[in-house]
Scaffold this motif. Structure first.
Motif, PDB file in Angstrom:
ATOM      1  N   SER A  75       0.831  -1.202   0.000  1.00 42.23           N
ATOM      2  CA  SER A  75       0.000   0.000   0.000  1.00 42.23           C
ATOM      3  C   SER A  75       0.866   1.252   0.000  1.00 42.23           C
ATOM      4  N   LYS A  76       2.042   1.169   0.619  1.00 37.45           N
ATOM      5  CA  LYS A  76       2.944   2.326   0.645  1.00 37.45           C
ATOM      6  C   LYS A  76       3.379   2.698  -0.767  1.00 37.45           C
ATOM      7  N   ASP A  77       3.627   1.685  -1.603  1.00 42.68           N
ATOM      8  CA  ASP A  77       4.038   1.954  -2.984  1.00 42.68           C
ATOM      9  C   ASP A  77       2.877   2.531  -3.794  1.00 42.68           C
ATOM     10  N   ALA A  78       1.655   2.050  -3.534  1.00 41.15           N
ATOM     11  CA  ALA A  78       0.486   2.614  -4.219  1.00 41.15           C
ATOM     12  C   ALA A  78       0.306   4.077  -3.838  1.00 41.15           C
ATOM     13  N   LEU A  79       0.525   4.403  -2.558  1.00 42.70           N
ATOM     14  CA  LEU A  79       0.387   5.784  -2.106  1.00 42.70           C
ATOM     15  C   LEU A  79       1.472   6.662  -2.736  1.00 42.70           C
ATOM     16  N   ALA A  80       2.671   6.125  -2.887  1.00 42.28           N
ATOM     17  CA  ALA A  80       3.744   6.883  -3.545  1.00 42.28           C
ATOM     18  C   ALA A  80       3.392   7.155  -5.007  1.00 42.28           C
ATOM     19  N   HIS A  81       2.791   6.166  -5.674  1.00 38.27           N
ATOM     20  CA  HIS A  81       2.391   6.388  -7.068  1.00 38.27           C
ATOM     21  C   HIS A  81       1.257   7.411  -7.141  1.00 38.27           C
ATOM     22  N   LEU A  82       0.326   7.357  -6.193  1.00 34.95           N
ATOM     23  CA  LEU A  82      -0.731   8.364  -6.159  1.00 34.95           C
ATOM     24  C   LEU A  82      -0.134   9.752  -6.022  1.00 34.95           C
ATOM     25  N   HIS A  83       0.884   9.893  -5.191  1.00 23.52           N
ATOM     26  CA  HIS A  83       1.526  11.205  -5.030  1.00 23.52           C
ATOM     27  C   HIS A  83       2.129  11.678  -6.347  1.00 23.52           C
ATOM     28  N   GLU A  84       2.716  10.778  -7.101  1.00 24.70           N
ATOM     29  CA  GLU A  84       3.264  11.149  -8.403  1.00 24.70           C
ATOM     30  C   GLU A  84       2.164  11.625  -9.345  1.00 24.70           C
ATOM     31  N   PRO A 295      -8.503  15.599   4.077  1.00 21.45           N
ATOM     32  CA  PRO A 295      -7.834  16.858   3.728  1.00 21.45           C
ATOM     33  C   PRO A 295      -6.528  17.087   4.483  1.00 21.45           C
ATOM     34  N   PHE A 296      -6.288  16.296   5.532  1.00 22.83           N
ATOM     35  CA  PHE A 296      -5.056  16.452   6.288  1.00 22.83           C
ATOM     36  C   PHE A 296      -3.906  15.660   5.676  1.00 22.83           C
ATOM     37  N   SER A 297      -4.220  14.819   4.703  1.00 25.14           N
ATOM     38  CA  SER A 297      -3.199  14.056   3.997  1.00 25.14           C
ATOM     39  C   SER A 297      -2.898  14.748   2.674  1.00 25.14           C
ATOM     40  N   LEU A 298      -1.659  14.763   2.278  1.00 24.01           N
ATOM     41  CA  LEU A 298      -1.247  15.503   1.093  1.00 24.01           C
ATOM     42  C   LEU A 298      -1.932  14.993  -0.165  1.00 24.01           C
ATOM     43  N   ASP A 299      -2.252  13.701  -0.194  1.00 21.06           N
ATOM     44  CA  ASP A 299      -2.785  13.119  -1.425  1.00 21.06           C
ATOM     45  C   ASP A 299      -4.182  12.533  -1.289  1.00 21.06           C
ATOM     46  N   GLY A 300      -4.888  12.846  -0.191  1.00 19.99           N
ATOM     47  CA  GLY A 300      -6.291  12.471  -0.060  1.00 19.99           C
ATOM     48  C   GLY A 300      -6.561  11.247   0.775  1.00 19.99           C
ATOM     49  N   ILE A 301      -5.541  10.447   1.071  1.00 18.57           N
ATOM     50  CA  ILE A 301      -5.684   9.308   1.974  1.00 18.57           C
ATOM     51  C   ILE A 301      -4.345   9.098   2.656  1.00 18.57           C
ATOM     52  N   SER A 302      -4.368   8.656   3.892  1.00 18.27           N
ATOM     53  CA  SER A 302      -3.141   8.513   4.672  1.00 18.27           C
ATOM     54  C   SER A 302      -2.649   7.076   4.670  1.00 18.27           C
ATOM     55  N   GLN A 303      -1.371   6.917   4.973  1.00 22.55           N
ATOM     56  CA  GLN A 303      -0.833   5.566   5.156  1.00 22.55           C
ATOM     57  C   GLN A 303      -1.491   4.888   6.354  1.00 22.55           C
ATOM     58  N   THR A 304      -1.881   5.673   7.341  1.00 21.12           N
ATOM     59  CA  THR A 304      -2.575   5.112   8.505  1.00 21.12           C
ATOM     60  C   THR A 304      -3.880   4.440   8.092  1.00 21.12           C
ATOM     61  N   LYS A 427      10.784  18.945  -4.030  1.00 20.02           N
ATOM     62  CA  LYS A 427      11.897  18.524  -4.870  1.00 20.02           C
ATOM     63  C   LYS A 427      11.987  17.007  -5.010  1.00 20.02           C
ATOM     64  N   ASP A 428      11.168  16.264  -4.252  1.00 18.91           N
ATOM     65  CA  ASP A 428      11.314  14.814  -4.209  1.00 18.91           C
ATOM     66  C   ASP A 428       9.997  14.089  -4.510  1.00 18.91           C
ATOM     67  N   ASN A 429       9.246  14.588  -5.487  1.00 17.11           N
ATOM     68  CA  ASN A 429       7.962  13.974  -5.812  1.00 17.11           C
ATOM     69  C   ASN A 429       8.108  12.644  -6.555  1.00 17.11           C
ATOM     70  N   PHE A 430       9.283  12.388  -7.116  1.00 24.22           N
ATOM     71  CA  PHE A 430       9.505  11.160  -7.886  1.00 24.22           C
ATOM     72  C   PHE A 430      10.762  10.460  -7.358  1.00 24.22           C
ATOM     73  N   VAL A 431      10.719  10.098  -6.082  1.00 30.42           N
ATOM     74  CA  VAL A 431      11.915   9.618  -5.395  1.00 30.42           C
ATOM     75  C   VAL A 431      12.412   8.277  -5.933  1.00 30.42           C
ATOM     76  N   PHE A 432      11.547   7.491  -6.567  1.00 26.83           N
ATOM     77  CA  PHE A 432      11.952   6.173  -7.039  1.00 26.83           C
ATOM     78  C   PHE A 432      12.412   6.183  -8.494  1.00 26.83           C
ATOM     79  N   VAL A 433      12.457   7.380  -9.094  1.00 30.79           N
ATOM     80  CA  VAL A 433      12.821   7.493 -10.505  1.00 30.79           C
ATOM     81  C   VAL A 433      14.110   8.299 -10.621  1.00 30.79           C
ATOM     82  N   PRO A 434      15.140   7.751 -11.273  1.00 30.89           N
ATOM     83  CA  PRO A 434      16.393   8.514 -11.444  1.00 30.89           C
ATOM     84  C   PRO A 434      16.143   9.829 -12.171  1.00 30.89           C
ATOM     85  N   LYS A 435      16.930  10.842 -11.838  1.00 31.76           N
ATOM     86  CA  LYS A 435      16.761  12.171 -12.430  1.00 31.76           C
ATOM     87  C   LYS A 435      16.795  12.120 -13.959  1.00 31.76           C
ATOM     88  N   ASN A 436      17.655  11.255 -14.502  1.00 25.82           N
ATOM     89  CA  ASN A 436      17.829  11.220 -15.953  1.00 25.82           C
ATOM     90  C   ASN A 436      16.691  10.507 -16.680  1.00 25.82           C
TER      91      ASN A 436
END
Length: 486
Positions: A75-84, A295-304, A427-436
């Motif tokens: 679920s953590k990875d799904a939430l990271a993709h939602l943030h992207e 609304p308290f979560s940056l992307d609409g749902i929390s990891q909690t 600055k870190d919205n795509f932390v799992f993707v290399p800059k290049n």
């Protein structure tokens, strides 16, 4: 420790129990500042073709964006993709737009309603939309929220089938899925208590009671029987799989449902095709539909919230409770009571006792959970315990503290602007993707390529039956047939 949990532990099968695939779908409105109002700007053409883009869709209104993550192994990875996805969408908004951070939409005047009813650019959905308007009116379907998708590991389904002497894999899958659906639905009232977040409505011409101003603030209009639900006379219960399917099939045959997607229960078994295909082939995944936008979560749902749901799912697998029809109906009715209670009101002593028994079971699950999940699980349990002791710590109560003159408009605008700024400036919205590879990664999502960051740091993209892999940024439009720059 339960017998099932002990059996899995002794046979070194716990990894199967905690494995699975998660996805997140969120509906949210683009809103123009000023009034504010549902945006009349079109869906960004930079986000590809809505009919085929797997990530960026729209729903009932042109302003109603729908973001869909790829299925992930945690679920953590799904939430990271939602943030992207949220970041990509935020960077395509018009200058006067924000994403509305609440499930209940802003106030609609007559011009807004007229625009909503007369502007729609998805002809393949038009007939269904018109039936929904005729059946429910326009308001119900512009409430928004979060759906969480889940499917267990295939080998866990094999284990479940062997435990219950079910030879057919599709039959074992449907039975396990429905066992989970029963139990999570049975505890929906606790999810509403913990995560309900729609305490007021901004509209008088909605489907809510005439005395709404005397009732609110509530925990969740959306989670109540007045919210996103089928008509009161439509009853699909969770007593057993065969009855559940027969009721849905009958409502389709009677014309009460356009198709199986018009069943608005809190948990749905999902698969392609018609209802008969689901029976024959088994569901592909489960859809949990009970979460308001947080609304308290940056992307609409929390990891909690995601971790607490994951624990409920595992509990349903290893500690299935009996859910005869009268028990399930009582739980459904109690959810309505909890949803319409004042956000500061505690649960009844009986409900609190049931909750504490459940949390004890969940703690036993956490004790044998993988190390990479345990911190999130413990945080979810800590939040639930705190909220049971003090309802003012719940999301609904915290949100209700911002109500002014029966409205959350001022808060929603301020919060929406803050979320937009945070997404656009991070600055870190795509932390799992290399800059290049980030430019190509973002472009792939906009064009509707399916994406995969491989362990060898190659970006793999798929379009139709063609697959490419890249080590550095590349313009993907050259790989699209008949691409025309928008």
């Amino acid at each position: 420790m339960s017998e099932n949990l002990d059996h899995l532990k002794r046979n070194h099968l716990l990894d199967l129990l905690f494995a699975g695939r998660f996805g997140i779908e969120i509906e949210e409105h683009r809103v123009q500042l000023g009034q504010p109002r549902l945006s009349q700007h079109p869906h960004s053409r930079q986000l590809g073709t809505r009919k085929t883009n797997p990530y960026f869709q729209t729903d009932f209104s042109e302003s109603q964006e729908e973001l869909v993550t790829a299925p992930k192994h945690a679920s953590k990875d799904a939430l990271a993709h939602l943030h992207e996805l949220q970041t990509i969408l935020s960077n395509e908004l018009a200058e006067d737009e924000i994403i509305w951070p609440l499930s209940m939409p802003p106030h609609l005047n007559e011009d807004d309603v007229d625009f909503l009813l007369t502007h729609f650019e998805r002809p393949w959905y038009q007939e269904y939309r018109e039936e929904l308007i005729a059946r429910y009116g326009y308001y119900q379907h512009i409430m928004t929220g979060v759906h969480v998708n889940y499917s267990p590991a295939d080998n866990l389904i094999d284990w479940f089938g062997s435990q219950h002497h079910i030879q057919s894999y599709p039959a074992a899958k449907n039975r396990l899925y429905f066992q989970i659906a029963q139990q999570v639905t049975g505890y929906r009232w606790l999810l509403t208590y913990l995560f309900g977040a729609s305490p007021v409505t901004e509209n008088s011409a909605d489907n809510l009671p005439n005395n709404r101003l005397d009732i609110q603030p509530v925990r969740s209009w959306r989670a109540s029987d007045f919210g996103f639900a089928n008509r009161p006379e439509i009853l699909v219960d969770y007593s057993d799989f065969e009855t559940h399917i027969r009721q849905i099939r009958q409502y389709i045959a009677n014309g009460d449902f356009y198709d199986k997607s018009e069943f608005y229960g809190p948990v749905r078994l999902k698969g392609p095709g018609e209802i008969e295909d689901l029976i024959q082939n088994g569901a592909n995944y489960m859809e949990f539909r009970m979460f308001d936008t947080d609304p308290f979560s940056l992307d609409g749902i929390s990891q909690t919230a995601l971790s607490f749901l994951h624990l409920l799912i595992i509990d349903a697998i290893v500690n299935p409770q009996p859910w005869p029809k009268h028990t399930a109906e009582g739980a459904r009715a109690f959810n309505h009571v909890v949803a319409l209670a004042h956000p500061d009101e505690p649960l009844s002593s009986t409900a609190t006792q049931h909750s504490r028994h459940l949390l004890t079971r969940l703690a036993e699950i956490v004790a044998v959970s993988p190390a990479d999940l345990r911190d999130d699980f413990n945080q979810a349990l800590d939040y639930a315990k705190t909220a049971l002791d003090d309802p003012k710590q719940t999301i609904g109560a915290r949100l209700a503290s911002f109500i002014k003159n029966d409205s959350l408009t001022t808060y929603a605008v301020t919060r929406g602007q803050a979320i937009l700024k945070a997404r656009q400036q991070a600055k870190d919205n795509f932390v799992f993707v290399p800059k290049n590879l980030q430019k190509t990664y973002i472009q792939a999502h906009k064009l509707g390529f399916k994406t995969l960051m491989r362990e060898d740091n190659h970006l793999q993209v798929t379009y139709g039956d063609k697959v490419w892999a890249f080590m550095s940024d590349e313009d993907l439009t050259k790989y699209l047939p008949n691409y025309v720059e928008k």
